[in-house]
Design a protein around this motif. Sequence first.
Motif, PDB file in Angstrom:
ATOM      1  N   ARG A   1       0.827  -1.208   0.000  1.00  0.00           N
ATOM      2  CA  ARG A   1       0.000   0.000   0.000  1.00  0.00           C
ATOM      3  C   ARG A   1       0.860   1.256   0.000  1.00  0.00           C
ATOM      4  O   ARG A   1       0.573   2.234  -0.696  1.00  0.00           O
ATOM      5  CB  ARG A   1      -0.919   0.008   1.220  1.00  0.00           C
ATOM      6  CG  ARG A   1      -1.810   1.244   1.308  1.00  0.00           C
ATOM      7  CD  ARG A   1      -2.769   1.329   0.120  1.00  0.00           C
ATOM      8  NE  ARG A   1      -3.958   0.526   0.352  1.00  0.00           N
ATOM      9  CZ  ARG A   1      -4.892   0.297  -0.556  1.00  0.00           C
ATOM     10  NH1 ARG A   1      -4.751   0.788  -1.777  1.00  0.00           N
ATOM     11  NH2 ARG A   1      -5.948  -0.429  -0.278  1.00  0.00           N
ATOM     12  N   GLU A   2       1.947   1.240   0.775  1.00  0.00           N
ATOM     13  CA  GLU A   2       2.842   2.398   0.801  1.00  0.00           C
ATOM     14  C   GLU A   2       3.489   2.627  -0.563  1.00  0.00           C
ATOM     15  O   GLU A   2       3.675   3.778  -0.984  1.00  0.00           O
ATOM     16  CB  GLU A   2       3.914   2.206   1.883  1.00  0.00           C
ATOM     17  CG  GLU A   2       3.362   2.331   3.299  1.00  0.00           C
ATOM     18  CD  GLU A   2       4.315   1.825   4.360  1.00  0.00           C
ATOM     19  OE1 GLU A   2       4.019   2.007   5.557  1.00  0.00           O
ATOM     20  OE2 GLU A   2       5.361   1.219   4.006  1.00  0.00           O
TER      21      GLU A   2
ATOM     22  N   HIS B   1       0.092   6.947   5.792  1.00  0.00           N
ATOM     23  CA  HIS B   1       0.973   6.230   4.864  1.00  0.00           C
ATOM     24  C   HIS B   1       2.128   7.126   4.415  1.00  0.00           C
ATOM     25  O   HIS B   1       3.280   6.677   4.332  1.00  0.00           O
ATOM     26  CB  HIS B   1       0.186   5.755   3.640  1.00  0.00           C
ATOM     27  CG  HIS B   1      -0.683   4.567   3.898  1.00  0.00           C
ATOM     28  ND1 HIS B   1      -0.249   3.441   4.573  1.00  0.00           N
ATOM     29  CD2 HIS B   1      -1.984   4.307   3.552  1.00  0.00           C
ATOM     30  CE1 HIS B   1      -1.227   2.552   4.637  1.00  0.00           C
ATOM     31  NE2 HIS B   1      -2.289   3.057   4.038  1.00  0.00           N
TER      32      HIS B   1
ATOM     33  N   ASN C   1       4.661   7.390   7.136  1.00  0.00           N
ATOM     34  CA  ASN C   1       5.440   6.151   7.237  1.00  0.00           C
ATOM     35  C   ASN C   1       6.477   6.048   6.135  1.00  0.00           C
ATOM     36  O   ASN C   1       7.608   5.600   6.362  1.00  0.00           O
ATOM     37  CB  ASN C   1       4.506   4.937   7.187  1.00  0.00           C
ATOM     38  CG  ASN C   1       3.676   4.790   8.455  1.00  0.00           C
ATOM     39  OD1 ASN C   1       4.030   5.329   9.501  1.00  0.00           O
ATOM     40  ND2 ASN C   1       2.568   4.076   8.356  1.00  0.00           N
TER      41      ASN C   1
END
Length: 215
Positions: A158-159, A189, A192
């Motif tokens: 997803r990132e 996200h 992160n």
Amino acid sequence: MPDTRPLIRVLLVDDHQVVRRGLRTFLEVQDDIEVVGEAADGAEGVARAQELAPDVVLMDLKMPGVDGIEALRRLKDEGNPARVLIVTSFTEHRTVVPALRAGAAGYVYKDVDPEALAGAIRSVHAGHVLLQPELAGTLLAEDAPHVPQGRGGILTEREREVLGYLADGRSNREIARSLLLSEKTVKTHVSNILMKLDLADRTQAALWAVRNGEA
């Protein structure tokens, strides 16, 4: 039908009065853009940005005293939220890279079409990162020693998706719509990604993505 777009407050920072006058003349006819002030050098630009709280700062790079790159660093150090769009006559990539590293949201050349300049202002105000795709690879190649590499594997799937959208200059809202996520989740996200790749902001993330084939 009246224009309902929010008014974008713009500060002009350039040591040439004729350039500032030309920019003001054009921008003042835009329904959604208001020129709130001018400055003739970087130090004055930082002070005026703190005083006037513009949404977007149009910043020249080469100015006497405090230049555009140092002004960018000072704005960042002071936590000023204004988005800075570099308007430069320099075409050398090595001149633009430090500005992006210092926190610029993008850059355009001084011979840009007026309508394209207005579009660029709207774009960075909306949270986009303005990078010219044909130059991005070269920019990163020249600045490679300062760019973390080989860390893409520590990102989740997803990132990596979010990173790809960052490289396209998408805002958090646009990414959220595309991935059917909340803006809060997208923001998490992005945070992160920056932490894992040891990057300072989404501009650096976009550059990293292009350099490492994630775009």
